[in-house]
Write an enzyme that holds these catalytic residues in place. Structure first.
Site, PDB file in Angstrom:
ATOM      1  N   SER A 219       0.995  -6.537   0.297  1.00 22.38           N
ATOM      2  CA  SER A 219       2.103  -5.962   1.295  1.00 22.38           C
ATOM      3  C   SER A 219       1.903  -4.807   2.476  1.00 22.38           C
ATOM      4  CB  SER A 219       2.941  -5.225   0.318  1.00 22.38           C
ATOM      5  OG  SER A 219       3.807  -6.267  -0.692  1.00 22.38           O
TER       6      SER A 219
ATOM      7  N   LYS B 232       6.444   4.226   3.917  1.00 26.57           N
ATOM      8  CA  LYS B 232       7.720   3.070   3.356  1.00 26.57           C
ATOM      9  C   LYS B 232       8.796   3.698   2.629  1.00 26.57           C
ATOM     10  CE  LYS B 232       6.630  -0.849   0.575  1.00 26.57           C
ATOM     11  NZ  LYS B 232       4.750  -1.610  -0.163  1.00 26.57           N
TER      12      LYS B 232
ATOM     13  N   SER C 200       5.300  -6.534   1.330  1.00 19.29           N
ATOM     14  CA  SER C 200       6.956  -5.127   1.530  1.00 19.29           C
ATOM     15  C   SER C 200       6.968  -4.531   2.013  1.00 19.29           C
ATOM     16  CB  SER C 200       7.167  -5.089  -0.030  1.00 19.29           C
ATOM     17  OG  SER C 200       5.266  -4.662  -0.090  1.00 19.29           O
TER      18      SER C 200
HETATM   19  N1  GLN Z   1       4.215 -10.452  -1.819  1.00 21.20           N
HETATM   20  C1  GLN Z   1       3.816 -10.033  -2.776  1.00 21.20           C
HETATM   21  C2  GLN Z   1       4.820  -9.206  -3.998  1.00 21.20           C
HETATM   22  O1  GLN Z   1       5.733  -9.968  -3.854  1.00 21.20           O
HETATM   23  C3  GLN Z   1       2.908  -8.961  -2.963  1.00 21.20           C
HETATM   24  C4  GLN Z   1       4.042  -7.093  -2.743  1.00 21.20           C
HETATM   25  C5  GLN Z   1       3.700  -5.914  -2.521  1.00 21.20           C
HETATM   26  O2  GLN Z   1       2.528  -6.222  -2.359  1.00 21.20           O
HETATM   27  N2  GLN Z   1       4.019  -5.149  -2.644  1.00 21.20           N
HETATM   28  O3  GLN Z   1       5.026  -8.938  -5.026  1.00 21.20           O
END
Ligand code: GLN
Length: 495
Positions: free
Chosen positions: A178, A79, A154
């Site tokens: 994410s 990532k 994400s």
């Molecule tokens: N979707 C969640 C957010 O937007 C979690 C994101 C994540 O785990 N990095 O913060």
């Protein structure tokens, strides 16, 4: 070789260790696969073919010297919020678009030491803020199961890379879901270890009390292998916990006899679409068929998870992202004075969602609102963590959906709150810090979909019980075989 790309990490590492194939041949096969497929999928922001080759030559030399490398020749996708030395590391943000990392983070280093081959840096929602990858400022990633749909987020690029066979394993980061939500959307395994298990040194911080790195793989066995490789205390990250990492691979179980699995009363499946609900009902029945005793447990404050998270995470991000001001890293929009340079740099460098979070977080931390928002959110977080402790007095593992639906179409969630709600089932576990994963549990074909879309079962166990968690998930995976299509059957025809 290209057949081996569809094998698991364990199978590849074995073939490479036995010299049936060289690491360099694996690198070439993976590079060719990325070249052929990534035009359609868009998982990668940066391809690192030369690094993969260089690393493969080193791996072959080390094997020739008699070293044992548990991930020899295994293609890995990273990532793009994880630093890889001398490689562009962007967080999918304009502000870091051309930033070259000066060092390699610990989890990545450990994978490389174990013989993995880095094929590229993957797309994400900007600074890992989002659930669909649509908040990336640098590219679009498509779900390999249906190119008209999002991969989730994400860590969308990492899951899409594994699901489309371009990488055998990937690293993602999970702050509120994410790793798990995108893994569910793309039909792969996504595992968030306990907070503090894996070093975040070299992970660009979003919300430091929540961020955790974890594996994205095709099988639970591979998740255990990657976990064992990356976990453990690290002097470079003071939040890592000095507890020995039990070997996870030998804890994998074949059945669930004697195990109590908690079904959360508040996570009422009747709230879901009927086809999605049917898959989860079947998943619970399968747990029972494999020998588990299902018990009802309660997480009465879990419903406050999303509201709590969307104060704590933005508060921490408003502080963490203050360092991106045009002075030390990345983009700099030069103005007459320093203050104006900060403003112009941040205005041009950050996307809307990142700005929204910085504003919310700054507000929640400002004097006068601090007690009303930030402190209350911290109290709610404590209650949520206690709910898990109580629930785990009555069960060994909790099972629930990883997401409330399968992958959705691009632009389907236009208001921020509907996107935030995608993490309804993953955020409580993040707030409590407990280990949690998503494992494929079936398919639905919603109207308009180009084929079946995967769903994920989320399994969660108490703090620092990764070995037990992977054991349960392995038994479920073996007993159901939903993940047996390692690449979406429709992918070849879609390309
Ligand atoms: N979707 C969640 C957010 O937007 C979690 C994101 C994540 O785990 N990095 O913060």
């Amino acid at each position: 070789m290209s057949d081996l790309l569809d094998a698991t990490a364990r199978e590849i590492a074995r073939a490479v260790a036995e010299r049936k194939v060289s690491a360099l041949e694996m690198a070439e096969a993976a590079i060719a696969r990325v070249h052929a497929r990534d035009g359609a999928v868009g998982a990668f922001l940066t391809r690192t073919a030369d690094l993969a080759r260089e690393q493969a030559r080193r791996v072959d030399a080390r094997l020739a010297d008699g070293e044992t490398l548990p991930l020899a020749g295994v293609p890995v996708a990273l990532k793009d919020n994880m630093c890889l030395s001398e490689t562009r590391t962007t967080c999918a943000s304009r502000i870091l678009e051309h930033w070259i990392a000066p060092y390699t983070g610990t989890a990545v280093q450990r994978l490389l030491r174990a013989g993995a081959l880095p094929v590229g840096k993957t797309n994400l929602d900007e600074f890992a803020m989002g659930s669909s990858c649509e908040n990336s400022a640098l590219g679009v990633t498509r779900n390999p199961w249906d190119l008209g749909r999002v991969p989730g987020g994400s860590s969308g690029g990492s899951v899409a890379a594994v699901a489309s066979g371009m990488a055998t394993i990937a690293l993602g980061s999970d702050t509120g879901g994410s790793i798990r939500e995108p893994a569910a959307f793309c039909g792969v395994v996504g595992f968030k270890p306990t907070y503090g298990r894996v070093s975040r040194y070299g992970l660009i911080a979003f919300a430091s009390s929540l961020d955790q790195i974890g594996p994205i793989t095709k099988t639970i066995e591979d998740a255990a292998l990657v976990y064992e490789t990356i976990a453990g205390v690290d002097p470079m990250d003071a939040t890592t916990v000095a507890r020995s990492v039990e070997t996870a691979l030998d804890g994998l179980r074949e059945d669930l006899r004697g195990l109590r699995v908690g079904i959360v009363r508040e996570f009422d499946l009747a709230k879901l679409e009927p086809d999605v609900r049917a898959v989860y009902e079947q998943a619970y029945r399968d747990l029972e068929r494999l020998g588990a005793e299902l018990v009802e447990v309660s997480l009465p404050t879990a419903d406050y998870g999303v509201a709590t998270y969307y104060l704590i995470a933005p508060a921490e991000c408003s502080s963490n992202l203050a360092r991106f001001d045009g002075m030390r890293y990345g983009l700099r929009v030069e103005q007459a004075d320093v203050g104006a340079t900060y403003e112009a740099t941040r205005a041009a460098g950050f996307g809307d969602e990142v700005k929204r979070r910085i504003l919310i977080g700054t507000h929640a931390l400002s004097s006068g609102y601090y007690d009303a928002y930030y402190v209350r959110a911290q109290k709610a977080r404590t209650l949520i963590a206690r709910d898990f402790e109580k629930a785990f007095a009555a069960c060994d593992a909790i099972a629930c959906p990883a997401a409330s639906s399968a992958a959705f179409e691009f632009n389907a969630k236009s208001d921020p709150v509907s996107m935030y709600l995608m993490d309804y089932y993953t955020i409580p576990m993040s707030l409590a810090g407990v280990p949690s994963l998503s494992v494929p549990c079936g398919y639905v074909t919603p109207a308009g979909a180009r084929g079946p879309l995967p769903l994920g079962l989320e399994l969660t166990t108490p703090l620092f019980t990764e070995r037990a968690l992977l054991g349960v998930a392995h038994a479920y995976e073996r007993g159901t075989q939903h993940g047996k299509h390692h690449a979406p059957p429709s992918l070849e025809s879609a390309l």
